[in-house]
Design an enzyme around this catalytic site. Structure first.
Site, PDB file in Angstrom:
ATOM      1  N   SER A   1      45.952  53.253  38.111  1.00 40.74           N
ATOM      2  CA  SER A   1      46.789  52.170  38.621  1.00 40.74           C
ATOM      3  C   SER A   1      48.253  52.539  38.477  1.00 40.74           C
ATOM      4  O   SER A   1      48.635  53.234  37.518  1.00 40.74           O
ATOM      5  CB  SER A   1      46.507  50.902  37.822  1.00 40.74           C
ATOM      6  OG  SER A   1      47.499  49.935  38.082  1.00 40.74           O
TER       7      SER A   1
ATOM      8  N   TYR B   1      46.091  47.312  29.865  1.00 38.15           N
ATOM      9  CA  TYR B   1      45.628  47.866  31.141  1.00 38.15           C
ATOM     10  C   TYR B   1      46.348  49.198  31.446  1.00 38.15           C
ATOM     11  O   TYR B   1      45.723  50.165  31.883  1.00 38.15           O
ATOM     12  CB  TYR B   1      45.914  46.811  32.209  1.00 38.15           C
ATOM     13  CG  TYR B   1      45.470  47.102  33.600  1.00 38.15           C
ATOM     14  CD1 TYR B   1      44.131  47.018  33.960  1.00 38.15           C
ATOM     15  CD2 TYR B   1      46.397  47.425  34.594  1.00 38.15           C
ATOM     16  CE1 TYR B   1      43.733  47.252  35.265  1.00 38.15           C
ATOM     17  CE2 TYR B   1      46.015  47.650  35.896  1.00 38.15           C
ATOM     18  CZ  TYR B   1      44.681  47.563  36.233  1.00 38.15           C
ATOM     19  OH  TYR B   1      44.290  47.792  37.527  1.00 38.15           O
TER      20      TYR B   1
ATOM     21  N   LYS C   1      44.481  52.707  31.913  1.00 37.27           N
ATOM     22  CA  LYS C   1      44.541  53.366  33.223  1.00 37.27           C
ATOM     23  C   LYS C   1      45.144  54.764  33.134  1.00 37.27           C
ATOM     24  O   LYS C   1      44.708  55.673  33.850  1.00 37.27           O
ATOM     25  CB  LYS C   1      45.328  52.493  34.210  1.00 37.27           C
ATOM     26  CG  LYS C   1      44.568  51.246  34.686  1.00 37.27           C
ATOM     27  CD  LYS C   1      43.198  51.605  35.228  1.00 37.27           C
ATOM     28  CE  LYS C   1      42.629  50.582  36.194  1.00 37.27           C
ATOM     29  NZ  LYS C   1      41.232  50.890  36.553  1.00 37.27           N
TER      30      LYS C   1
HETATM   31  P1  NAI Z   1      37.726  42.972  41.525  1.00 35.87           P
HETATM   32  O1  NAI Z   1      37.839  42.004  40.382  1.00 35.87           O
HETATM   33  O2  NAI Z   1      37.580  42.424  42.894  1.00 35.87           O
HETATM   34  O3  NAI Z   1      36.554  44.004  41.274  1.00 35.87           O
HETATM   35  C1  NAI Z   1      36.253  44.523  40.007  1.00 35.87           C
HETATM   36  C2  NAI Z   1      34.758  44.461  39.833  1.00 35.87           C
HETATM   37  O4  NAI Z   1      34.402  45.075  38.584  1.00 35.87           O
HETATM   38  C3  NAI Z   1      34.236  43.017  39.785  1.00 35.87           C
HETATM   39  O5  NAI Z   1      33.258  42.832  40.782  1.00 35.87           O
HETATM   40  C4  NAI Z   1      33.654  42.886  38.380  1.00 35.87           C
HETATM   41  O6  NAI Z   1      32.519  42.052  38.316  1.00 35.87           O
HETATM   42  C5  NAI Z   1      33.329  44.325  38.041  1.00 35.87           C
HETATM   43  N1  NAI Z   1      33.231  44.538  36.597  1.00 35.87           N
HETATM   44  C6  NAI Z   1      34.068  44.079  35.638  1.00 35.87           C
HETATM   45  N2  NAI Z   1      33.662  44.483  34.437  1.00 35.87           N
HETATM   46  C7  NAI Z   1      32.527  45.210  34.621  1.00 35.87           C
HETATM   47  C8  NAI Z   1      31.652  45.901  33.751  1.00 35.87           C
HETATM   48  N3  NAI Z   1      31.850  45.894  32.424  1.00 35.87           N
HETATM   49  N4  NAI Z   1      30.608  46.568  34.291  1.00 35.87           N
HETATM   50  C9  NAI Z   1      30.390  46.561  35.616  1.00 35.87           C
HETATM   51  N5  NAI Z   1      31.193  45.907  36.497  1.00 35.87           N
HETATM   52  C10 NAI Z   1      32.247  45.248  36.000  1.00 35.87           C
HETATM   53  O7  NAI Z   1      39.044  43.888  41.440  1.00 35.87           O
HETATM   54  P2  NAI Z   1      39.564  45.091  42.359  1.00 35.87           P
HETATM   55  O8  NAI Z   1      40.966  44.794  42.678  1.00 35.87           O
HETATM   56  O9  NAI Z   1      38.624  45.401  43.448  1.00 35.87           O
HETATM   57  O10 NAI Z   1      39.589  46.268  41.284  1.00 35.87           O
HETATM   58  C11 NAI Z   1      38.813  47.450  41.383  1.00 35.87           C
HETATM   59  C12 NAI Z   1      39.474  48.512  40.543  1.00 35.87           C
HETATM   60  O11 NAI Z   1      40.745  48.855  41.089  1.00 35.87           O
HETATM   61  C13 NAI Z   1      39.723  48.090  39.099  1.00 35.87           C
HETATM   62  O12 NAI Z   1      39.497  49.187  38.241  1.00 35.87           O
HETATM   63  C14 NAI Z   1      41.201  47.752  39.107  1.00 35.87           C
HETATM   64  O13 NAI Z   1      41.771  47.856  37.828  1.00 35.87           O
HETATM   65  C15 NAI Z   1      41.719  48.787  40.071  1.00 35.87           C
HETATM   66  N6  NAI Z   1      43.018  48.498  40.658  1.00 35.87           N
HETATM   67  C16 NAI Z   1      43.136  47.490  41.568  1.00 35.87           C
HETATM   68  C17 NAI Z   1      44.370  47.235  42.131  1.00 35.87           C
HETATM   69  C18 NAI Z   1      44.548  46.218  43.189  1.00 35.87           C
HETATM   70  O14 NAI Z   1      45.680  46.113  43.725  1.00 35.87           O
HETATM   71  N7  NAI Z   1      43.522  45.448  43.559  1.00 35.87           N
HETATM   72  C19 NAI Z   1      45.580  47.981  41.718  1.00 35.87           C
HETATM   73  C20 NAI Z   1      45.316  49.035  40.789  1.00 35.87           C
HETATM   74  C21 NAI Z   1      44.071  49.264  40.278  1.00 35.87           C
END
Ligand code: NAI
Length: 293
Positions: A152, A165, A169
């Protein structure tokens, strides 16, 4: 040339929502057999059910793709192992791992508890370590592996309220930096993705005008390139709203201050020591190139 994932088996963690869901859908559209993992909890990591993963599997099957759901937690070693076991049991092996699962516990460092810190490290950093570890020998033995860490901008550059975080990251980037060395001769390549997208995780963080145009599917082409046959090794791709670039950790040439440098010498030479203006050519070398075929 079309980039196909026909014959490949992929695990995408946290693929029930947001970015992971898009990566899983596109991998399946391009022929991969996908283990769709998701714990199905809230953004802060509480709760859980396999419904989120099952819904994405239903979407994939609806267009004729192949996928199975896994409701394990990446931060639990048995859960992490279950994803890899599922891939092997149903599809024979695993070629691609996208470490995407994530949670947030945002607070200023003054207000952050150890529990908030550990929960975030456990999911992002240790979760990636656990799933990667269970895939590693399989990938090495078959002389093929593509691993993606989801880092990130918050880790690369910092973000107020996200010490936990950011640490997790950038830890994933450090993990990648050494995996790329240990995996290279086995054709196991590890890269990182720094995305920005409007998802449930960021809907309260991104201002409305910024959020527009940040659909998660506009990140996925970058993610999939980084786990394709043509992927580089050890590179951080930045992706948002259909724009792509790389980020790198830079260093300059060290300034020699002789055999007995003093604190005062460092102070007196600080301008030269901290001068990053000539790192352009070195940066190119720091970014690995795709291997010659
Ligand atoms: P999101 O919340 O839509 O998706 C994350 C998913 O991970 C969720 O479906 C959740 O249920 C699942 N999850 C959480 N803990 C878990 C575990 N212990 N085991 C299995 N699944 C688990 O969020 P998003 O935005 O799609 O994030 C995806 C990745 O991208 C994350 O690692 C986030 O930190 C990273 N990210 C996202 C950014 C953004 O702008 N959306 C920016 C930078 C990084």
């Amino acid at each position: 040339m079309t980039i196909s994932f026909e014959g490949k088996v992929a695990i995408v963690t946290g693929a029930g929502n947001g970015l992971g869901r898009q990566h899983a859908l596109e991998l399946a559209r391009r022929g991969a057999k996908v283990v769709v993992n998701d714990l199905g909890g809230a953004v802060d990591g509480s709760g859980g059910s396999s419904k989120a993963a099952e819904a994405v599997v239903a979407e994939i099957r609806a267009f004729g793709g192949t996928a199975i759901a896994n409701g394990g937690s990446v931060s639990d070693k048995a859960g992490a192992k279950s994803m890899v076991d599922d891939a092997v049991k149903h599809f024979g092996t695993v070629h691609i791992l996208i470490n995407n699962a994530g949670i947030l516990r945002d607070k200023s460092f003054s207000n952050m508890t150890f529990d908030d810190f550990e929960a975030v490290i456990n999911v992002h950093l240790l979760g990636a370590v656990y799933v990667t570890k269970y895939c590693w020998e399989i990938m090495k033995e078959q002389k093929y592996g593509r691993i993606l860490m989801t880092t990130s901008g918050s880790g690369l550059f910092g973000n107020f309220g996200q010490t936990n975080y950011s640490a997790a990251k950038l830890g994933m980037v450090g993990f990648m930096n050494t995996l790329r060395l240990e995996g290279a001769k086995h054709n196991v390549y590890t890269n990182s993705l720094a995305p920005a997208a409007l998802t449930r995780m960021t809907e309260n963080l991104l201002p409305g005008e910024v959020a527009q145009g940040l659909a998660p599917e506009l990140v996925t082409p970058g993610a999939l390139f980084m786990v394709s046959d043509q992927a580089p090794n050890g590179v951080i791709i930045q992706a948002q709203g259909g724009s792509f670039g790389v980020a790198a950790i830079l260093q300059n040439d060290k300034v020699s201050l002789g055999d007995h440098p003093t604190v005062e010498d460092v102070a007196a030479n600080w301008e030269r020591i901290s001068d990053l203006s000539k790192v352009g050519t070195r940066t190119e070398k720091l970014v690995s190139q795709p291997p010659k075929k």
